[in-house]
Scaffold this active site. Structure first.
Site, PDB file in Angstrom:
ATOM      1  N   TYR A  70       6.604   0.078  -2.539  1.00 53.13           N
ATOM      2  CA  TYR A  70       7.257  -1.158  -2.085  1.00 53.13           C
ATOM      3  C   TYR A  70       8.604  -0.864  -1.417  1.00 53.13           C
ATOM      4  O   TYR A  70       9.453  -1.744  -1.325  1.00 53.13           O
ATOM      5  CB  TYR A  70       7.532  -2.088  -3.260  1.00 53.13           C
ATOM      6  CG  TYR A  70       6.384  -2.922  -3.782  1.00 53.13           C
ATOM      7  CD1 TYR A  70       5.138  -2.366  -4.052  1.00 53.13           C
ATOM      8  CD2 TYR A  70       6.565  -4.281  -4.047  1.00 53.13           C
ATOM      9  CE1 TYR A  70       4.107  -3.134  -4.570  1.00 53.13           C
ATOM     10  CE2 TYR A  70       5.535  -5.053  -4.567  1.00 53.13           C
ATOM     11  CZ  TYR A  70       4.312  -4.472  -4.830  1.00 53.13           C
ATOM     12  OH  TYR A  70       3.302  -5.239  -5.357  1.00 53.13           O
ATOM     13  N   ASP A  86      -6.279   5.364 -12.363  1.00 48.16           N
ATOM     14  CA  ASP A  86      -7.638   4.814 -12.413  1.00 48.16           C
ATOM     15  C   ASP A  86      -8.216   4.945 -13.826  1.00 48.16           C
ATOM     16  O   ASP A  86      -8.807   4.001 -14.371  1.00 48.16           O
ATOM     17  CB  ASP A  86      -8.547   5.456 -11.347  1.00 48.16           C
ATOM     18  CG  ASP A  86      -8.461   6.979 -11.288  1.00 48.16           C
ATOM     19  OD1 ASP A  86      -7.596   7.570 -11.969  1.00 48.16           O
ATOM     20  OD2 ASP A  86      -9.267   7.585 -10.551  1.00 48.16           O
ATOM     21  N   ASP A  99       2.345  -3.036 -10.604  1.00 43.70           N
ATOM     22  CA  ASP A  99       1.925  -4.367 -10.194  1.00 43.70           C
ATOM     23  C   ASP A  99       0.454  -4.601 -10.543  1.00 43.70           C
ATOM     24  O   ASP A  99       0.092  -5.606 -11.162  1.00 43.70           O
ATOM     25  CB  ASP A  99       2.139  -4.537  -8.684  1.00 43.70           C
ATOM     26  CG  ASP A  99       1.648  -5.883  -8.188  1.00 43.70           C
ATOM     27  OD1 ASP A  99       2.025  -6.906  -8.798  1.00 43.70           O
ATOM     28  OD2 ASP A  99       0.866  -5.917  -7.223  1.00 43.70           O
TER      29      ASP A  99
END
Ligand code: IPM
Ligand code: MN
Length: 345
Positions: free
Chosen positions: A132, A215, A239
């Protein structure tokens, strides 16, 4: 002592849930002075910007910021969000986003056979850089050769401060820190992150640290959430994982967050977003906003008041009324009033 709180109700269900969080804080009878700021998408249509130019100074002049949500179908999301929350996080240097994911008794869990005793995780999301960072660009617009670059930025100092913060939180809980990266595929930023975790771990010999690929961690959160205590992750991974965590704790309406950094004015917001599909119907779940207000009180040094709010919230989740997303049929205001009533009684 009076706490001066800037309130950013924002868009969609934001104003509906923020009013309940305020009602709950007001029921505590502390000295709180609210300054309501009308910034958001409506402000954008009128002024051509999401916030005034001196917005960051205005916010910094308060002791904390309580936010609802920003986002409206009439303005592209990257415009609204880079004009508000993302700019605020970055410019006020609120580098830690702390998100408790605890399943409260009475709230249905989507995982079969899991209850409150299995779900008590605390996510610490890096909040100002990483994926980000806002670094990138586009060129050759509209051509077949169009290019878009979105560059992740990881700095040693940025990783170190958030990782150290997460270790500190883990040390005060069950002393397990799980760090999520993807350093098997991305060879630079996440490898630096892993190295910093190893280094900072030496300062916290009492905390067991594990490095997990993001993952695999997503699968583990579903399979065995009880094995997780504090999770630290980059901006984007944090997030994504915290939406999954929110689902596990009963849904987006339950999830709270604190955007903080030591010494800075913190910003506290529910994780659910503006939810334009249900806005104006009075059915949004205010629990995430009320919980966020509790995080705010804690940050303001009102630990006892914060604990009372959490107790009241837990009692209402256990005994009702509940909104429909967590199996009840109450409206937003009924839930807020019920939590507030437990504080004045
Ligand atoms: C959140 C939200 C924001 C984020 C959006 C609205 C930019 O999803 O706080 O989790 O991605 O950080
Ligand atoms: Mn999110």
């Amino acid at each position: 002592m009076t706490h001066r709180i800037a309130v950013l109700p924002g868009d969609g269900v934001g104003p509906e849930v923020v009013v309940e969080a305020r009602r709950v804080v007001d029921a505590l009878g502390l000295g709180v002075e609210w300054t309501e700021l009308p910034w958001g998408s409506a402000w954008y249509h009128e002024h051509g910007a999401m916030m005034p130019e001196d917005a960051l100074d205005v916010l910094s002049a308060h002791d904390a910021v309580l936010m609802g949500a920003i986002g409206d179908p009439t303005v592209p999301d990257h415009v609204t969000l880079w004009g508000s929350i993302l700019a605020i996080r970055q410019r006020l240097d609120l580098w830690a986003n702390v998100r408790p994911a605890r399943l409260l008794p009475g709230v249905p869990c989507p995982l079969v056979g899991r209850g409150p005793e299995h779900v008590d995780m605390l996510f610490v999301r890096e909040n100002t850089e990483g994926e980000y960072a806002g670094v990138g660009g586009r060129s050759h617009r509209g051509l077949a050769s169009e290019v878009a670059l979105e560059t992740s930025v990881f700095t040693r100092s940025g990783v170190e401060r958030v990782v150290r913060y997460a270790f500190g939180l883990a040390a005060g809980r069950r002393a397990i820190l799980t760090s999520a990266t993807k350093s098997n595929a991305s060879r630079f930023g996440y490898v630096l992150w892993d190295e910093v975790v190893e280094e900072v771990a030496a300062e916290f010999p009492g905390v067991r640290v594990e490095r997990v690929l993001v993952d695999a961690l997503a699968a583990r959160m579903v399979r065995d959430p009880a094995g997780l205590d504090v999770v630290v992750a980059s901006n984007l991974f944090g997030d994504v994982l915290t939406d999954l965590a929110a689902a596990i704790q009963g849904g987006m309406g339950m999830a709270a967050s604190a955007n903080v950094a030591p010494g800075a004015v913190g910003l506290f917001e529910p994780v659910h977003g503006s939810a334009p599909d249900i806005a104006g119907h009075g059915v949004a779940n205010p629990c995430g906003a009320i919980w966020s207000a509790a995080l705010m009180l804690e940050h303001l040094g009102e630990a006892e008041a914060a604990a009372r709010v959490i107790d009241a919230l837990e009692a209402v989740c256990r005994e009702g009324p509940r909104t429909r997303d967590i199996g009840g049929d109450a409206g937003t205001g009924e839930v807020g009033a019920a939590v507030a009533a437990r504080l004045v009684a």
